[in-house]
Motif scaffolding. Structure first.
Motif, PDB file in Angstrom:
ATOM      1  N   ILE B  12       0.833  -1.208   0.000  1.00 22.85           N
ATOM      2  CA  ILE B  12       0.000   0.000   0.000  1.00 22.85           C
ATOM      3  C   ILE B  12       0.867   1.257   0.000  1.00 22.85           C
ATOM      4  O   ILE B  12       0.583   2.229  -0.716  1.00 22.85           O
ATOM      5  N   GLU B  16       0.685   4.273  -2.582  1.00 15.47           N
ATOM      6  CA  GLU B  16       0.455   5.677  -2.190  1.00 15.47           C
ATOM      7  C   GLU B  16       1.505   6.592  -2.794  1.00 15.47           C
ATOM      8  O   GLU B  16       1.189   7.693  -3.278  1.00 15.47           O
ATOM      9  N   VAL B  41      -6.755   1.496   2.414  1.00 11.45           N
ATOM     10  CA  VAL B  41      -6.669   2.919   2.760  1.00 11.45           C
ATOM     11  C   VAL B  41      -7.368   3.736   1.679  1.00 11.45           C
ATOM     12  O   VAL B  41      -7.344   3.401   0.498  1.00 11.45           O
ATOM     13  N   ARG B  42      -8.007   4.800   2.131  1.00 14.50           N
ATOM     14  CA  ARG B  42      -8.528   5.815   1.207  1.00 14.50           C
ATOM     15  C   ARG B  42      -7.717   7.085   1.443  1.00 14.50           C
ATOM     16  O   ARG B  42      -7.805   7.689   2.515  1.00 14.50           O
ATOM     17  N   MET B  43      -6.933   7.454   0.460  1.00 15.40           N
ATOM     18  CA  MET B  43      -6.126   8.669   0.582  1.00 15.40           C
ATOM     19  C   MET B  43      -7.047   9.885   0.644  1.00 15.40           C
ATOM     20  O   MET B  43      -8.144   9.871   0.078  1.00 15.40           O
TER      21      MET B  43
END
Lengths: 141, 141, 141, 141
Positions: B12, B16, B41-43
């Motif tokens: 991840i 990112e 994850v949601r940035m």
């Protein structure tokens, strides 16, 4: 104040540390003010069936601005919310492990959800995660 | 070799970093050999509608041991798999961004799924995430 | 700036007025920044099958910060997003009638969704609703 | 007599006025004789998890021509309808806040559903909304 990925990670890290103390691997999830997932982790060895439960405990705590433990008490047979279990497409979780997260002004800006052990274990981990938000992550935000 | 949370986090992180280069915030998810979510994850600023898509691109890539880009080509009208879109309760994603992850023996041990931009952007981020697994995380495991 | 019920009502009223001009009764829905429903109306005689469509066009426009008309073009066979139709539990609508709503700073704070007629009719009504937001409701907020 | 959007709006307005007296923001929904949504509002600050609940309380009250409060009593463990909670795809709500609406001939032509507070609060708001229908909106129709 809005939930961010950086804050969510601090919340999750605190939950993981507590889960290790408790000795039970957990799923830990954080949602934002809209109830939408920001981050999720499944610790090694944690139940695969708890992925959705953790995410939906977080959703539920934000959806009704209440801990899933308290909602659980109100949704027993005869209680005000008995039957809420099937609402929202099956996303409403009514057992311990979900806690809403409030900013310093008292506004709910998200929630944490934990699933992977007995109710007391989930709750303890969720409380540690929520406490980290209150004591540190919230101030830094 | 099995997927772990530590490996998922490295995958991840690489995704990112690539998303920041691409300039488009993303949802990034990793599933294990069972197709079950390990981490997501949601940035900040990434689409909320892409939470499920990222998770399900990862699921799809492991479910059929194929990239969702390749599956997409096979599931156009007239293709071998046209119609697979509605299988598995709506979890099959047929557009770029999901890549299976193989250990050094060639066994698929999980997958990464990325969603948040145009197809090429999602694919580029997923490839960076998968490359990190191949080059580093996999060896360390 | 956050979506409110008062703003949503102004948006809907503008949509209704346009629907009357177009001569086609419509379902009109408004969601907030989290994609959650704020208000919905079904004008007398509008299709009952369009209740969910209007709500989900609004959801989709916020979920991906794009009009459903534009998303529809990108999700045709061979397009970047072909297959997105089944994502998010069947909530992704890929035909005209959904428009994201931005505050004066360019942040998407919600969306409007319209369903009840041909694509051009839905789009025309949605555009009138969105214009009312831009010209009046947004300033008043 | 048939439910119209104009009538639904009067019902909702009465509910909103009562919700303000009660001091708890609510989701309020009205369905027609077919159980299909006519209008919905979420008052500012009302729970996002209650959107579906309000709509489905209205649905349930029309689906079985009974208040959800009464249905709730019949669907406790040991009751005639225990288990009905999972019927109709999870749309059956079995706690207070949904009330069927009858025309002057005694025919059910729709229902109102309210969700956003404790059972007594939801019920009080739903009763005010239903009373407005009986006393005014129904006559005007």
């Amino acid at each position: 104040m809005a939930m961010t990925l950086a804050i969510a990670r601090k919340i999750i890290a605190a939950g993981e540390a507590q889960a290790e103390k408790v000795g039970q691997p957990m799923n830990i999830a954080v949602v934002d003010a809209g109830g939408n997932l920001v981050a999720h982790v499944r610790m090694d060895g944690a139940w695969i069936g708890s992925v959705d439960i953790a995410i939906n405990k977080a959703y539920t705590s934000r959806a009704f601005d209440i801990s899933t433990k308290d909602l659980g008490e109100k949704s027993q047979p005869g209680g005000d919310f008995f039957g809420i279990q099937v609402a929202d497409g099956g996303r409403v979780m009514t057992f311990a492990g979900g806690i809403p997260l409030k900013d310093s002004g008292g506004n709910v800006i998200g929630a944490v959800g934990v699933s992977g052990g007995a109710g007391k274990q989930d709750q303890k981990v969720a409380e540690a995660a929520a406490a980290a938000f209150k004591q540190g992550a919230r101030k830094a935000a």
